[in-house]
Design a protein around this motif. Structure first.
Motif, mmCIF file in Angstrom:
data_model
loop_
_atom_site.group_PDB
_atom_site.id
_atom_site.type_symbol
_atom_site.label_atom_id
_atom_site.label_comp_id
_atom_site.label_asym_id
_atom_site.label_seq_id
_atom_site.Cartn_x
_atom_site.Cartn_y
_atom_site.Cartn_z
ATOM 1 N N THR A 1 0.860 -1.169 0.000
ATOM 2 C CA THR A 1 0.000 0.000 0.000
ATOM 3 C C THR A 1 0.898 1.221 0.000
ATOM 4 O O THR A 1 1.849 1.289 0.777
ATOM 5 C CB THR A 1 -0.900 0.038 1.252
ATOM 6 O OG1 THR A 1 -1.743 -1.117 1.257
ATOM 7 C CG2 THR A 1 -1.749 1.300 1.295
ATOM 8 N N VAL A 2 0.601 2.173 -0.882
ATOM 9 C CA VAL A 2 1.353 3.430 -0.925
ATOM 10 C C VAL A 2 0.352 4.573 -0.866
ATOM 11 O O VAL A 2 -0.631 4.590 -1.603
ATOM 12 C CB VAL A 2 2.201 3.555 -2.205
ATOM 13 C CG1 VAL A 2 2.909 4.911 -2.257
ATOM 14 C CG2 VAL A 2 3.215 2.429 -2.295
ATOM 15 N N GLU A 3 0.617 5.515 0.032
ATOM 16 C CA GLU A 3 -0.136 6.759 0.063
ATOM 17 C C GLU A 3 0.795 7.836 -0.465
ATOM 18 O O GLU A 3 1.891 8.022 0.073
ATOM 19 C CB GLU A 3 -0.595 7.097 1.473
ATOM 20 C CG GLU A 3 -1.390 8.381 1.537
ATOM 21 C CD GLU A 3 -1.846 8.701 2.944
ATOM 22 O OE1 GLU A 3 -3.047 8.943 3.110
ATOM 23 O OE2 GLU A 3 -1.007 8.707 3.858
ATOM 24 N N ILE A 4 0.402 8.523 -1.527
ATOM 25 C CA ILE A 4 1.281 9.480 -2.176
ATOM 26 C C ILE A 4 0.549 10.800 -2.424
ATOM 27 O O ILE A 4 -0.645 10.796 -2.743
ATOM 28 C CB ILE A 4 1.858 8.904 -3.493
ATOM 29 C CG1 ILE A 4 2.925 9.829 -4.068
ATOM 30 C CG2 ILE A 4 0.772 8.579 -4.488
ATOM 31 C CD1 ILE A 4 3.781 9.172 -5.139
ATOM 32 N N SER A 5 1.279 11.883 -2.242
ATOM 33 C CA SER A 5 0.782 13.215 -2.554
ATOM 34 C C SER A 5 1.796 13.905 -3.452
ATOM 35 O O SER A 5 3.002 13.724 -3.294
ATOM 36 C CB SER A 5 0.603 14.047 -1.272
ATOM 37 O OG SER A 5 -0.336 13.452 -0.419
ATOM 38 N N MET A 6 1.301 14.701 -4.388
ATOM 39 C CA MET A 6 2.156 15.440 -5.312
ATOM 40 C C MET A 6 1.920 16.928 -5.118
ATOM 41 O O MET A 6 0.771 17.376 -5.027
ATOM 42 C CB MET A 6 1.822 15.061 -6.756
ATOM 43 C CG MET A 6 2.612 15.808 -7.792
ATOM 44 S SD MET A 6 1.989 15.442 -9.451
ATOM 45 C CE MET A 6 3.194 16.306 -10.432
ATOM 46 N N TYR A 7 3.019 17.669 -5.051
ATOM 47 C CA TYR A 7 2.953 19.118 -4.902
ATOM 48 C C TYR A 7 3.763 19.759 -6.030
ATOM 49 O O TYR A 7 4.963 19.992 -5.890
ATOM 50 C CB TYR A 7 3.503 19.546 -3.537
ATOM 51 C CG TYR A 7 2.771 18.890 -2.390
ATOM 52 C CD1 TYR A 7 1.561 19.409 -1.934
ATOM 53 C CD2 TYR A 7 3.267 17.737 -1.788
ATOM 54 C CE1 TYR A 7 0.872 18.798 -0.897
ATOM 55 C CE2 TYR A 7 2.590 17.127 -0.748
ATOM 56 C CZ TYR A 7 1.402 17.663 -0.300
ATOM 57 O OH TYR A 7 0.712 17.057 0.720
ATOM 58 N N PRO A 8 3.126 20.035 -7.176
ATOM 59 C CA PRO A 8 3.840 20.671 -8.280
ATOM 60 C C PRO A 8 4.263 22.091 -7.891
ATOM 61 O O PRO A 8 3.509 22.824 -7.248
ATOM 62 C CB PRO A 8 2.806 20.724 -9.406
ATOM 63 C CG PRO A 8 1.780 19.706 -9.026
ATOM 64 C CD PRO A 8 1.755 19.701 -7.532
ATOM 65 N N LEU A 9 5.461 22.455 -8.260
ATOM 66 C CA LEU A 9 5.963 23.788 -7.965
ATOM 67 C C LEU A 9 5.670 24.692 -9.155
ATOM 68 O O LEU A 9 6.562 25.130 -9.882
ATOM 69 C CB LEU A 9 7.451 23.724 -7.636
ATOM 70 C CG LEU A 9 7.807 22.817 -6.456
ATOM 71 C CD1 LEU A 9 9.301 22.798 -6.228
ATOM 72 C CD2 LEU A 9 7.073 23.245 -5.200
ATOM 73 N N ALA A 10 4.379 24.943 -9.348
ATOM 74 C CA ALA A 10 3.909 25.750 -10.474
ATOM 75 C C ALA A 10 2.602 26.426 -10.073
ATOM 76 O O ALA A 10 1.883 25.935 -9.196
ATOM 77 C CB ALA A 10 3.685 24.874 -11.707
ATOM 78 N N ASP A 11 2.308 27.533 -10.714
ATOM 79 C CA ASP A 11 1.061 28.243 -10.422
ATOM 80 C C ASP A 11 -0.161 27.409 -10.801
ATOM 81 O O ASP A 11 -1.149 27.380 -10.078
ATOM 82 C CB ASP A 11 1.030 29.577 -11.173
ATOM 83 C CG ASP A 11 2.037 30.574 -10.616
ATOM 84 O OD1 ASP A 11 2.383 30.470 -9.419
ATOM 85 O OD2 ASP A 11 2.477 31.443 -11.389
ATOM 86 N N ASN A 12 -0.094 26.744 -11.930
ATOM 87 C CA ASN A 12 -1.202 25.920 -12.402
ATOM 88 C C ASN A 12 -0.943 24.471 -11.975
ATOM 89 O O ASN A 12 -0.482 23.649 -12.757
ATOM 90 C CB ASN A 12 -1.335 26.047 -13.928
ATOM 91 C CG ASN A 12 -2.628 25.475 -14.440
ATOM 92 O OD1 ASN A 12 -3.539 25.175 -13.666
ATOM 93 N ND2 ASN A 12 -2.715 25.316 -15.745
ATOM 94 N N PHE A 13 -1.245 24.153 -10.723
ATOM 95 C CA PHE A 13 -0.825 22.870 -10.150
ATOM 96 C C PHE A 13 -1.840 21.738 -10.291
ATOM 97 O O PHE A 13 -1.483 20.575 -10.112
ATOM 98 C CB PHE A 13 -0.462 23.042 -8.672
ATOM 99 C CG PHE A 13 -1.579 23.575 -7.818
ATOM 100 C CD1 PHE A 13 -2.468 22.711 -7.198
ATOM 101 C CD2 PHE A 13 -1.740 24.939 -7.644
ATOM 102 C CE1 PHE A 13 -3.495 23.194 -6.413
ATOM 103 C CE2 PHE A 13 -2.769 25.434 -6.859
ATOM 104 C CZ PHE A 13 -3.645 24.568 -6.237
ATOM 105 N N ILE A 14 -3.079 22.025 -10.622
ATOM 106 C CA ILE A 14 -4.109 20.984 -10.710
ATOM 107 C C ILE A 14 -3.889 20.022 -11.889
ATOM 108 O O ILE A 14 -3.966 18.799 -11.701
ATOM 109 C CB ILE A 14 -5.520 21.597 -10.758
ATOM 110 C CG1 ILE A 14 -5.795 22.399 -9.484
ATOM 111 C CG2 ILE A 14 -6.587 20.531 -10.987
ATOM 112 C CD1 ILE A 14 -5.843 21.575 -8.218
ATOM 113 N N PRO A 15 -3.620 20.488 -13.112
ATOM 114 C CA PRO A 15 -3.446 19.550 -14.232
ATOM 115 C C PRO A 15 -2.355 18.493 -14.016
ATOM 116 O O PRO A 15 -2.606 17.309 -14.313
ATOM 117 C CB PRO A 15 -3.131 20.460 -15.425
ATOM 118 C CG PRO A 15 -3.794 21.751 -15.078
ATOM 119 C CD PRO A 15 -3.611 21.887 -13.583
ATOM 120 N N PRO A 16 -1.189 18.832 -13.483
ATOM 121 C CA PRO A 16 -0.192 17.770 -13.263
ATOM 122 C C PRO A 16 -0.678 16.704 -12.285
ATOM 123 O O PRO A 16 -0.440 15.508 -12.485
ATOM 124 C CB PRO A 16 1.022 18.511 -12.705
ATOM 125 C CG PRO A 16 0.862 19.926 -13.121
ATOM 126 C CD PRO A 16 -0.617 20.156 -13.206
#
Length: 83
Positions: free
Chosen positions: A4-19
């Protein structure tokens, strides 16, 4: 062996939802990986090698397509849904 993996992504960009949406969609395309998404993280369930291969490929693809991002992950032995 199950993982089991719980993962979160935090893009370092203004428009972060699409990534974030693209990475989640990519995880959903893997056979043998079950994906559960909440407001703050995504959980991946499946065989250790299959899940790790998916993580390796999709984190790399994300960096190549979108550049800088922070990924935070927790790895748990087994399938926590069975507890």
């Amino acid at each position: 062996m199950k993982l089991t993996v719980e993962i979160s992504m935090y893009p370092l960009a203004d428009n972060f939802i699409p990534p974030i949406k693209d990475v989640i969609a990519a995880f959903n395309r893997y056979q043998g990986v079950e994906v559960f998404t909440s407001a703050t993280s995504t959980q991946l369930f499946g065989d250790y090698d299959v899940v790790m291969d998916a993580l390796k490929a999709e984190i790399r693809a994300s960096y190549e397509q979108y550049g800088m991002a922070v990924f935070v992950a927790k790895f748990l032995y087994g399938d926590v849904r069975e507890l």
